[in-house]
Design an enzyme around this catalytic site. Sequence first.
Site, short mmCIF file in Angstrom:
data_model
loop_
_atom_site.label_atom_id
_atom_site.label_comp_id
_atom_site.label_asym_id
_atom_site.label_seq_id
_atom_site.Cartn_x
_atom_site.Cartn_y
_atom_site.Cartn_z
N HIS B 68 5.39 -11.08 -0.51
CA HIS B 68 4.88 -12.43 -0.74
C HIS B 68 4.82 -12.65 -2.26
O HIS B 68 3.82 -13.12 -2.79
CB HIS B 68 3.51 -12.63 -0.09
CG HIS B 68 3.53 -12.42 1.40
ND1 HIS B 68 3.28 -13.43 2.29
CD2 HIS B 68 3.80 -11.33 2.15
CE1 HIS B 68 3.37 -12.96 3.53
NE2 HIS B 68 3.69 -11.69 3.47
N TYR B 338 -1.58 -2.72 0.03
CA TYR B 338 -1.94 -3.79 -0.92
C TYR B 338 -2.57 -3.19 -2.17
O TYR B 338 -2.33 -3.65 -3.29
CB TYR B 338 -2.91 -4.80 -0.28
CG TYR B 338 -2.31 -5.67 0.81
CD1 TYR B 338 -1.27 -5.22 1.60
CD2 TYR B 338 -2.79 -6.95 1.06
CE1 TYR B 338 -0.73 -6.01 2.61
CE2 TYR B 338 -2.25 -7.76 2.06
CZ TYR B 338 -1.23 -7.27 2.84
OH TYR B 338 -0.69 -8.06 3.83
#
Lengths: 183, 363
Positions: B68, B338
Amino acid sequence: MNARSDRFTPLQRGLHWLMAAMILAMLFIGVGMVSTVSPRYWQLVSIHKPLGISLLLLVLIRLWQRWRHGAPPLPEDLPWWQRAAALASHVALYALMLAMPLIGWAMLSAAGYPIVLYGPLRLPPVLPQDAGLYTLLHRAHAALAYLLFLVILLHLGAALFHALIRRDGVLQSMAPWIRRPAA
Amino acid sequence: MPRSPTTMAAIRRLQPGRLTVIGTVLAVVAGSFAYAGGWLSPDRISPERVVNALSARGGNPVGHRRNHSKGICFTGQFEANGAGAGLSTASVLAAGRYPVTGRFAIATGDPAAPDASGRVRSMAIRIAAPNGQEWRSGMNNIPVFPVATVEAFYEQVLAARALPATGKPDPEALRAFAARHPEAAAFNQWARTAPWTTSFAEESYNSLNAFRFIDAAGLRRSVRWSMRATLPQAASSQEALARLGPDALEQDLETRLQAGPLRWHLVVTIAGPDDPTEDATRAWPADREQVDVGTLIVERAQDEATGPCRDINYDPLVLPTGIEPSADPILLARSPAYANSFTRREAEQGRAATGMAKPGDRS
Ligand code: HEM
Ligand code: HEM
Ligand code: HEM
């Protein structure tokens, strides 16, 4: 520092062994969690943070006890360089025990994460969110963790050297229940 | 070894067996440490390996999110209507207004990718309660996730990686992946048939992974949630979006926000007793109980390079008390991945700014 004895006080010994177990657990949990994407990660990190902060409280008590009660003298016949190594490694161990949890806390602050210990128990940030600080602290947390592990290995080796080879009662100053073998 | 007389005496007294004992103890401790850290198991899928794969999909993600990677920050409010307070004790679900820092993005590894190259779009939010608790969530505009495990995710990323020769993925690798992973069929069906839109504002975004809401009595309910768009979808096409330009989605968002705030409804779906909570490839039946717990009001957009979302890790496991992760292995894999991506891009911030980043980097 009052009268010197040949062993640490029971509280000092209790703290030493409790913290030894906790710190080794922290090191294993730490390297384990950053190397896995399995569901274990979440369990490990959820233990790592509260356990690390408990160590911060314990090391403060321990340093206070050390200041009040001192430490038993090392054997008279210990060569100077071994005395120096013992002193340097103990100073390093105390410094790292204090630094590691503080860096962990500061690192999470600089990353802008809420610092969750357990359920609603949370710590306030000690630093503002900052990419540069986070990077520095993250590297320090890892590098000093490896240094701590190395010093612990040396410390363990030295303790066994005293116990099995010199047989001079140094191990018994921390572990009086272990019978001192005849030299 | 030093040669002081006492040491020599000690060494003379020592039995080699005792030194071996010491050496063995140290080796066992060091070896277990290496095992725990994964150094003895190079096949272990580490966050490092997953993020390496994500970083090598074309484009230059240095200084950016590794997935993303292209997005835009927004700020606004979450207006909780209080209906969620019966399901979870989370402070951000008690009726009230809470500040939100969020991000819209397209699911790509290339921060310079044209918007029409991103089939999957996302919304990430951080809702902050006055007591310091936060709810972070990353949601996608897809009904189900393509894979159910991180192993399959990793395999998919490798299969979908662009070949240097063609700039396109190896069709053979994609076919082989599809054959091995029939669970991706529902996602593929969506990707083939769902309409393209030309606006972030016309999409709804889904948590996909299940979580648990804990109410005041300690009762745990499995839930998923969605940010439901309040604007109708104007069906368009990938080609039409491409014609609008590489940054059409961001421009659209900015234009719309100049006219006024945009709204989404946060809708929580409660699982039935047998609904899958550990498999994000499977949707829950449409008739499950749904509770509208409040409205997200998006007020301002800001470029990522200077915006407030840049240095946030939208780790889906940053949750307030009252919300817990489920055992979904994908959800639990996201957090370490992440974190790894976040640590890299934070370290690269300085580099991107001082021109040390490789050419092709946008910032
Ligand atoms: C995580 C691990 C450990 C840490 C952080 C640690 C730390 C320390 C520190 C800081 C001292 C110095 C006490 C002082 O002088 O105030 C000490 C002493 C001692 N430790 Fe450990 N220790 C650890 C593990 C071990 C282990 C595994 C052993 C033995 C098998 C051990 C045996 C001893 C002994 C015998 C002493 C007394 C040394 C003396 O008389 O000066 N320690 N430890
Ligand atoms: C005695 C105290 C501590 C020890 C020995 C320790 C040890 C470690 C180790 C070995 C790692 C893995 C490093 C790497 O290879 O990257 C690690 C990572 C980590 N530690 Fe600690 N730690 C301590 C305290 C804390 C505390 C108090 C916190 C937070 C409250 C904390 C938070 C973390 C986090 C979040 C990571 C993961 C970083 C990442 O995502 O890469 N640690 N720690
Ligand atoms: C194993 C599966 C997954 C992996 C390894 C993965 C990996 C990543 C990584 C590395 C990032 C960049 C994080 C950062 O640097 O801040 C990211 C972003 C994101 N992911 Fe995932 N992801 C996975 C599954 C999912 C799922 C199931 C969703 C579902 C809804 C999702 C939604 C998002 C969103 C919305 C972002 C963008 C967050 C932002 O705007 O900052 N991901 N993903």
